[in-house]
Design a protein around this motif. Sequence first.
Motif, PDB file in Angstrom:
ATOM      1  N   HIS A 241      -4.636   2.871   3.887  1.00  0.00           N
ATOM      2  CA  HIS A 241      -4.679   1.400   3.855  1.00  0.00           C
ATOM      3  C   HIS A 241      -3.456   0.824   4.564  1.00  0.00           C
ATOM      4  O   HIS A 241      -3.552  -0.147   5.305  1.00  0.00           O
TER       5      HIS A 241
ATOM      6  N   GLU B  96     -10.952   0.767  -2.585  1.00  0.00           N
ATOM      7  CA  GLU B  96     -10.360   0.215  -3.805  1.00  0.00           C
ATOM      8  C   GLU B  96     -11.363   0.251  -4.958  1.00  0.00           C
ATOM      9  O   GLU B  96     -10.998   0.427  -6.115  1.00  0.00           O
TER      10      GLU B  96
ATOM     11  N   GLU C  71      -4.284   5.220  -0.103  1.00  0.00           N
ATOM     12  CA  GLU C  71      -3.325   4.111  -0.022  1.00  0.00           C
ATOM     13  C   GLU C  71      -2.485   4.225   1.261  1.00  0.00           C
ATOM     14  O   GLU C  71      -2.181   3.220   1.902  1.00  0.00           O
TER      15      GLU C  71
ATOM     16  N   GLU D 246       0.836  -1.208   0.000  1.00  0.00           N
ATOM     17  CA  GLU D 246       0.000   0.000   0.000  1.00  0.00           C
ATOM     18  C   GLU D 246       0.868   1.253   0.000  1.00  0.00           C
ATOM     19  O   GLU D 246       0.625   2.178  -0.766  1.00  0.00           O
TER      20      GLU D 246
HETATM   21 FE   FE2 Z   1      -5.000   0.267  -1.375  1.00  0.00          FE
END
Ligand code: FE2
Length: 394
Positions: free
Chosen positions: A103, A183, A100, A70
């Motif tokens: 994440h 996502e 990201e 990520e």
């Molecule tokens: Fe991601």
Amino acid sequence: MTPVTSPPRGRAAGADGPPDGSGPGLEAEDVQAAFDAAVAADERIEPRDWMPDTYRSTLVRQIAQHAHSEIIGMQPEANWITRAPSLRRKAILMAKVQDEAGHGLYLYGAAETLGTSRDELLDKLHAGRQKYSSIFNYPTLTWADVGAIGWLVDGAAITNQVPLCRCSYGPYARAMVRICKEESFHQRQGYELLLALTRGTEAQRAMAQDAVDRWWWPSLMMFGPPDDESSHSAQSMAWKIKRHSNDELRQRFVDICVPQAEALGVTLPDPELRWNEERGHWDFGAIDWQEFREVLKGNGPCNEQRLHRRRTAHENGAWVREAAAAHAAKHTATHATGHTADHAADRTAADRDDRVEPAAAGPAQPNTAPDTAPDTAPDGAGAPSASRSTRSRA
Ligand SMILES: [Fe+2]
Ligand SMILES: [Fe+2]
């Protein structure tokens, strides 16, 4: 066997009296049986439940690799933030890259519940002792790559990750629910970006096709080696960490992408792609596993650059971590002594410092570096003319 350090899990512990089989003096066989039964019954294993050491280490390895992917995955796309062709595209891309980072944060948090600190995992990443997805070692040469990554890379990630929402380990499964929602937005923005290009000029259409040509095969590699070569698959499936095999997920992804490519008006770069009536799936050509192994070994086009930037960003961010830790310590100390008035005064002073510091720091300070780094050191060869041609349309 592993010493028993906590009572075994019970179902809905606390709700219906004592957890099944809990209590001191349990034999290792009992806790193993309780674990096996919980997995078999599709229950979640939680951080304080007993679990086999190998289950724990498998999860740490997988979650760490996922978390690293990520945050390393922020780099190829961040490379285009400053060159996004419109304010709208820039805002979308910034939000995506920021997602990201989030994440990564959820996942490092999930790994921490297994007793492994984020610092330890980052050290391993920086030392090259833990992997991240090989896909992020490819360069983003044109603006269309942002679209191809969203459509294919985030699309492959979703295919892989939706079943992980039912993973047997609770914190990982719950992190995945949130990640998959984001996502899905990433995948759509990529698809919509490519659609704008394929409906654009001939040059824009060609740029979209070129990006798809370069990202298609590496996306298929994201599902990992074929089932008969995948060393961790069988055990992970038995533990219900994984729900489907690599080849199964790869096939699902191909089946989803073929009609989408058609709707986009791009060709997938595989002459062997054809519908197999009997199987009810799309057949596809052989994947170049040699390339996969080379990239994994560190010989991909951008491995060195990605790790170098990650290490540099980590070093440059040291002052932020120190400041945050110092502030947290001060906050804790203030609360411990109950000096709320002093604390309020400190807080105001700290806010004032926060406002003053960036201006006082000047342009050479580390906190200004991340904004300029991607633009001054473009990823790969770059294609400024292609990106300019996008500017009027996308
Ligand atoms: Fe991601
Ligand atoms: Fe994503």
